[in-house]
Design a protein around this motif. Sequence first.
Motif, PDB file in Angstrom:
ATOM      1  N   SER A 361       0.829  -1.215   0.000  1.00 25.94           N
ATOM      2  CA  SER A 361       0.000   0.000   0.000  1.00 25.94           C
ATOM      3  C   SER A 361       0.859   1.259   0.000  1.00 25.94           C
ATOM      4  O   SER A 361       0.557   2.226  -0.700  1.00 25.94           O
ATOM      5  CB  SER A 361      -0.934   0.004   1.216  1.00 25.94           C
ATOM      6  OG  SER A 361      -1.859  -1.052   1.149  1.00 25.94           O
ATOM      7  N   ILE A 362       1.926   1.249   0.791  1.00 26.21           N
ATOM      8  CA  ILE A 362       2.806   2.422   0.852  1.00 26.21           C
ATOM      9  C   ILE A 362       3.514   2.633  -0.486  1.00 26.21           C
ATOM     10  O   ILE A 362       3.583   3.754  -1.003  1.00 26.21           O
ATOM     11  CB  ILE A 362       3.835   2.277   1.988  1.00 26.21           C
ATOM     12  CG1 ILE A 362       3.116   2.289   3.342  1.00 26.21           C
ATOM     13  CG2 ILE A 362       4.869   3.398   1.939  1.00 26.21           C
ATOM     14  CD1 ILE A 362       4.018   1.968   4.523  1.00 26.21           C
ATOM     15  N   LEU A 363       4.026   1.541  -1.061  1.00 28.92           N
ATOM     16  CA  LEU A 363       4.768   1.653  -2.316  1.00 28.92           C
ATOM     17  C   LEU A 363       3.861   2.020  -3.492  1.00 28.92           C
ATOM     18  O   LEU A 363       4.247   2.795  -4.369  1.00 28.92           O
ATOM     19  CB  LEU A 363       5.482   0.338  -2.621  1.00 28.92           C
ATOM     20  CG  LEU A 363       6.638  -0.042  -1.692  1.00 28.92           C
ATOM     21  CD1 LEU A 363       7.193  -1.407  -2.065  1.00 28.92           C
ATOM     22  CD2 LEU A 363       7.747   1.013  -1.738  1.00 28.92           C
ATOM     23  N   MET A 364       2.639   1.475  -3.498  1.00 28.42           N
ATOM     24  CA  MET A 364       1.733   1.682  -4.624  1.00 28.42           C
ATOM     25  C   MET A 364       0.846   2.903  -4.441  1.00 28.42           C
ATOM     26  O   MET A 364       0.218   3.362  -5.393  1.00 28.42           O
ATOM     27  CB  MET A 364       0.867   0.436  -4.820  1.00 28.42           C
ATOM     28  CG  MET A 364       1.662  -0.809  -5.174  1.00 28.42           C
ATOM     29  SD  MET A 364       0.724  -2.359  -5.033  1.00 28.42           S
ATOM     30  CE  MET A 364      -0.417  -2.160  -6.390  1.00 28.42           C
ATOM     31  N   GLY A 365       0.785   3.428  -3.205  1.00 34.65           N
ATOM     32  CA  GLY A 365      -0.072   4.584  -2.959  1.00 34.65           C
ATOM     33  C   GLY A 365      -1.548   4.256  -3.069  1.00 34.65           C
ATOM     34  O   GLY A 365      -2.379   5.110  -3.361  1.00 34.65           O
ATOM     35  N   SER A 366      -1.885   2.993  -2.819  1.00 37.81           N
ATOM     36  CA  SER A 366      -3.281   2.553  -2.953  1.00 37.81           C
ATOM     37  C   SER A 366      -3.601   1.527  -1.887  1.00 37.81           C
ATOM     38  O   SER A 366      -2.772   0.668  -1.569  1.00 37.81           O
ATOM     39  CB  SER A 366      -3.502   1.934  -4.341  1.00 37.81           C
ATOM     40  OG  SER A 366      -4.749   1.266  -4.405  1.00 37.81           O
ATOM     41  N   ALA A 403      -2.145   2.135   5.855  1.00 42.44           N
ATOM     42  CA  ALA A 403      -0.848   2.269   5.178  1.00 42.44           C
ATOM     43  C   ALA A 403      -0.928   3.252   4.013  1.00 42.44           C
ATOM     44  O   ALA A 403       0.026   4.004   3.761  1.00 42.44           O
ATOM     45  CB  ALA A 403      -0.379   0.899   4.695  1.00 42.44           C
ATOM     46  N   ARG A 404      -2.050   3.252   3.310  1.00 33.86           N
ATOM     47  CA  ARG A 404      -2.245   4.208   2.215  1.00 33.86           C
ATOM     48  C   ARG A 404      -2.076   5.647   2.705  1.00 33.86           C
ATOM     49  O   ARG A 404      -1.559   6.509   1.985  1.00 33.86           O
ATOM     50  CB  ARG A 404      -3.655   4.014   1.646  1.00 33.86           C
ATOM     51  CG  ARG A 404      -4.090   5.022   0.598  1.00 33.86           C
ATOM     52  CD  ARG A 404      -5.578   4.884   0.334  1.00 33.86           C
ATOM     53  NE  ARG A 404      -6.374   5.247   1.500  1.00 33.86           N
ATOM     54  CZ  ARG A 404      -7.582   4.781   1.763  1.00 33.86           C
ATOM     55  NH1 ARG A 404      -8.134   3.901   0.963  1.00 33.86           N
ATOM     56  NH2 ARG A 404      -8.242   5.178   2.827  1.00 33.86           N
ATOM     57  N   SER A 405      -2.462   5.898   3.948  1.00 33.12           N
ATOM     58  CA  SER A 405      -2.448   7.258   4.493  1.00 33.12           C
ATOM     59  C   SER A 405      -1.058   7.760   4.859  1.00 33.12           C
ATOM     60  O   SER A 405      -0.912   8.903   5.275  1.00 33.12           O
ATOM     61  CB  SER A 405      -3.358   7.329   5.735  1.00 33.12           C
ATOM     62  OG  SER A 405      -4.679   6.952   5.397  1.00 33.12           O
ATOM     63  N   VAL A 406      -0.032   6.896   4.757  1.00 30.67           N
ATOM     64  CA  VAL A 406       1.334   7.368   4.980  1.00 30.67           C
ATOM     65  C   VAL A 406       2.149   7.315   3.682  1.00 30.67           C
ATOM     66  O   VAL A 406       3.372   7.441   3.707  1.00 30.67           O
ATOM     67  CB  VAL A 406       2.060   6.567   6.080  1.00 30.67           C
ATOM     68  CG1 VAL A 406       1.404   6.793   7.408  1.00 30.67           C
ATOM     69  CG2 VAL A 406       2.109   5.077   5.755  1.00 30.67           C
ATOM     70  N   SER A 407       1.462   7.147   2.565  1.00 26.09           N
ATOM     71  CA  SER A 407       2.139   7.171   1.267  1.00 26.09           C
ATOM     72  C   SER A 407       1.990   8.557   0.641  1.00 26.09           C
ATOM     73  O   SER A 407       0.871   9.030   0.445  1.00 26.09           O
ATOM     74  CB  SER A 407       1.541   6.126   0.331  1.00 26.09           C
ATOM     75  OG  SER A 407       2.077   6.264  -0.974  1.00 26.09           O
ATOM     76  N   PRO A 408       3.095   9.220   0.307  1.00 24.92           N
ATOM     77  CA  PRO A 408       3.007  10.564  -0.276  1.00 24.92           C
ATOM     78  C   PRO A 408       2.499  10.577  -1.712  1.00 24.92           C
ATOM     79  O   PRO A 408       2.300  11.651  -2.285  1.00 24.92           O
ATOM     80  CB  PRO A 408       4.456  11.066  -0.204  1.00 24.92           C
ATOM     81  CG  PRO A 408       5.285   9.829  -0.232  1.00 24.92           C
ATOM     82  CD  PRO A 408       4.495   8.778   0.490  1.00 24.92           C
ATOM     83  N   ILE A 409       2.302   9.392  -2.302  1.00 23.40           N
ATOM     84  CA  ILE A 409       1.821   9.352  -3.683  1.00 23.40           C
ATOM     85  C   ILE A 409       0.370   8.911  -3.779  1.00 23.40           C
ATOM     86  O   ILE A 409      -0.165   8.782  -4.878  1.00 23.40           O
ATOM     87  CB  ILE A 409       2.712   8.435  -4.554  1.00 23.40           C
ATOM     88  CG1 ILE A 409       2.672   6.994  -4.035  1.00 23.40           C
ATOM     89  CG2 ILE A 409       4.129   8.958  -4.621  1.00 23.40           C
ATOM     90  CD1 ILE A 409       3.366   5.985  -4.947  1.00 23.40           C
ATOM     91  N   THR A 410      -0.263   8.656  -2.624  1.00 23.72           N
ATOM     92  CA  THR A 410      -1.664   8.226  -2.677  1.00 23.72           C
ATOM     93  C   THR A 410      -2.567   9.403  -3.048  1.00 23.72           C
ATOM     94  O   THR A 410      -2.274  10.563  -2.741  1.00 23.72           O
ATOM     95  CB  THR A 410      -2.099   7.626  -1.327  1.00 23.72           C
ATOM     96  OG1 THR A 410      -3.321   6.919  -1.505  1.00 23.72           O
ATOM     97  CG2 THR A 410      -2.304   8.692  -0.275  1.00 23.72           C
ATOM     98  N   ALA A 411      -3.670   9.104  -3.713  1.00 22.33           N
ATOM     99  CA  ALA A 411      -4.509  10.149  -4.310  1.00 22.33           C
ATOM    100  C   ALA A 411      -5.031  11.146  -3.281  1.00 22.33           C
ATOM    101  O   ALA A 411      -4.992  12.360  -3.504  1.00 22.33           O
ATOM    102  CB  ALA A 411      -5.674   9.508  -5.061  1.00 22.33           C
ATOM    103  N   THR A 431       1.291  12.176   9.521  1.00 25.81           N
ATOM    104  CA  THR A 431       0.349  11.046   9.603  1.00 25.81           C
ATOM    105  C   THR A 431       1.024   9.754  10.071  1.00 25.81           C
ATOM    106  O   THR A 431       0.347   8.821  10.502  1.00 25.81           O
ATOM    107  CB  THR A 431      -0.319  10.778   8.236  1.00 25.81           C
ATOM    108  OG1 THR A 431       0.681  10.340   7.301  1.00 25.81           O
ATOM    109  CG2 THR A 431      -1.000  12.026   7.699  1.00 25.81           C
ATOM    110  N   ALA A 432       2.360   9.688   9.996  1.00 23.34           N
ATOM    111  CA  ALA A 432       3.083   8.435  10.237  1.00 23.34           C
ATOM    112  C   ALA A 432       2.824   7.856  11.627  1.00 23.34           C
ATOM    113  O   ALA A 432       2.473   6.679  11.766  1.00 23.34           O
ATOM    114  CB  ALA A 432       4.577   8.642  10.017  1.00 23.34           C
ATOM    115  N   ILE A 433       2.986   8.659  12.680  1.00 21.29           N
ATOM    116  CA  ILE A 433       2.831   8.146  14.046  1.00 21.29           C
ATOM    117  C   ILE A 433       1.371   7.766  14.350  1.00 21.29           C
ATOM    118  O   ILE A 433       1.117   6.676  14.882  1.00 21.29           O
ATOM    119  CB  ILE A 433       3.377   9.157  15.075  1.00 21.29           C
ATOM    120  CG1 ILE A 433       4.903   9.277  14.919  1.00 21.29           C
ATOM    121  CG2 ILE A 433       3.026   8.730  16.501  1.00 21.29           C
ATOM    122  CD1 ILE A 433       5.533  10.313  15.829  1.00 21.29           C
TER     123      ILE A 433
END
Length: 451
Positions: A361-366, A403-411, A431-433
Amino acid sequence: MNFIVAILIILIVGYLIVKKYHAQGVLILGGAALLLGGIILNDTPVMAKSATGSLYLDIFAQLSKNFIKTSGSLGLAIMIVSAFAKYMDHIGASNALVKVSIKPLQKLNSPYIVLALSYIVGQILNVFIPSASGLGVLLMVTVYPILVSLGVSPLSATAVIGTAACLDLGPASGNAVLASKTAEMDAALYFANYQIPVALITIVVITVLHYLVNKKMDSSLEISKDDAKVENQGSEKVVPKFYALLPIIPLLIILTFSPLTGSTIKIGVIEAMFMSITLSMIIEGIRRKAFKSTLAELKIIFTSMGNQFANVITLIVAGEFFALGLTKIGVINALIESTKSAGLGAQPMILVMTAIIVVSSILMGSGNAPFFAFAALAPAVANSVGLNPIIMLMPMQLSAGIARSVSPITAVIVAVAGISGVSPFDVVKRTAIPMLGGLITVLLSNMIFFG
C-alpha cells in the motif's frame, strides 16, 4: 526452482507496478507466467477439469472464468456502491452531510481538540462517503478553514483530513465488500460484529495521537490565519438540509433488514443501493420539478459503474489471477509449510499477510490494489492454521487504508496537500505516528477480540 522462478516473477511484477506500469496488465501477465511455470515445473493443471482440452490454453479459460465470477455479485456490489457515492456528490447530498456534521465543532474554541474531533467526524462520514479523495476534498472546503482560523497549522489540518478515511469502514467500502464476500459473510454482520469493535478502539488511539503529534509539531511553527482561505472549485449546490440524510439511507436499510435484527426480510448491499438511488432520484425530481432531466441522470450512475469495472473490477480479477498463479506454482504451500515448521501459528500468519499489504500500500499509494491482489489468498492461508478467514481478512483490509495514508503518492494525500499548498511528504510526516498507532491497535484488538 519453483520458488526461485516465483520470487523472480514477483520481483518483476512489483518493480513494474512501482514504475507505474498498468497494474492490471502486469498482474495478469505475472499470473499467466506463474501458471505456465506451474504447468512446466510441477505438471500442475490450471483447472481441476480442463475447459479447452489443453493445459496451456486453460490459462485463458481460467482468466475468462475469473471475469465471469467477479463481475457477478461482488463486481456489481462494488460498482453500484461507487455509483451511489457519485450520485450523492452530484446532487449535493454529500456536501450537505458534511456541513451538518461539522456544525458542533464550530462551537468549540480549543484548536487541537477541534482538530482531533475532526478526524472522528471524518471517519464517521467515511461510512457514508466511501471515496477517500472525495471526502478529503469536501473536508478541505468545509473543515480546513475552521481549523486554520482557530490557529492550527495548514500541515496539521491537511494531515488529519488526509487520514479521515483511513479505516474504510462500512458496507459502502469496496474493500469491506470484498472482505465480507471472500469470507462468505453478510456485509452487515462484518461491519457490526467485526469492524466496529476494532474500529472504535482504533479511532480513539488515532484521535489521541493526532492531538499529541500535531500539537507538538506545531509548537515550533509560526502559524498565519491567512492560510485558512481555500478556493472552492465550481459552484456549490444549494439543497435542502434533509439531503444530508440521503447518503445514510443505504446503511440504515442494510442494518435494518439483516440477521442483526432478526428480520425475515433480507436486503443486501446491491438491493439497498438500488433502493436508495431510486428514492433519491424521486426526491430530486420532485424538488427540481424536472423528471426528464433527473431520469437522464441515470447515465451518471451507469457511467460510474463502467468506470469502476475498468478500474476496480479488472484489478480484482487480475489480483485473483496472480494469486492463483502463486498457489499453482507452490509458493503459498511453501509459505504455509515453512511457517508451520518454524512453529508459527495463526497470529504470526496474520502479521505476515498484513505486512505484505502494508508495504504494498505504501509503495503503490493505494489501499485497493494490494488488498484486491492478496485477499483471495487469505481463506487458504487462514484455514491452514485453523483460523476463521475473516479474522485474517479484517486486519488486512483495515491496514490497507491505514498504510495508504502514509504514502506521499496516494490520491487523497496528493489531493488535500495540493489544495492547502503543502508538500505531501511533509503531510505524511504528520500522519506516520497516528497511522502506526492505528495499525498496532488494529492488530492487538483483533487478537484480543477474535484471536
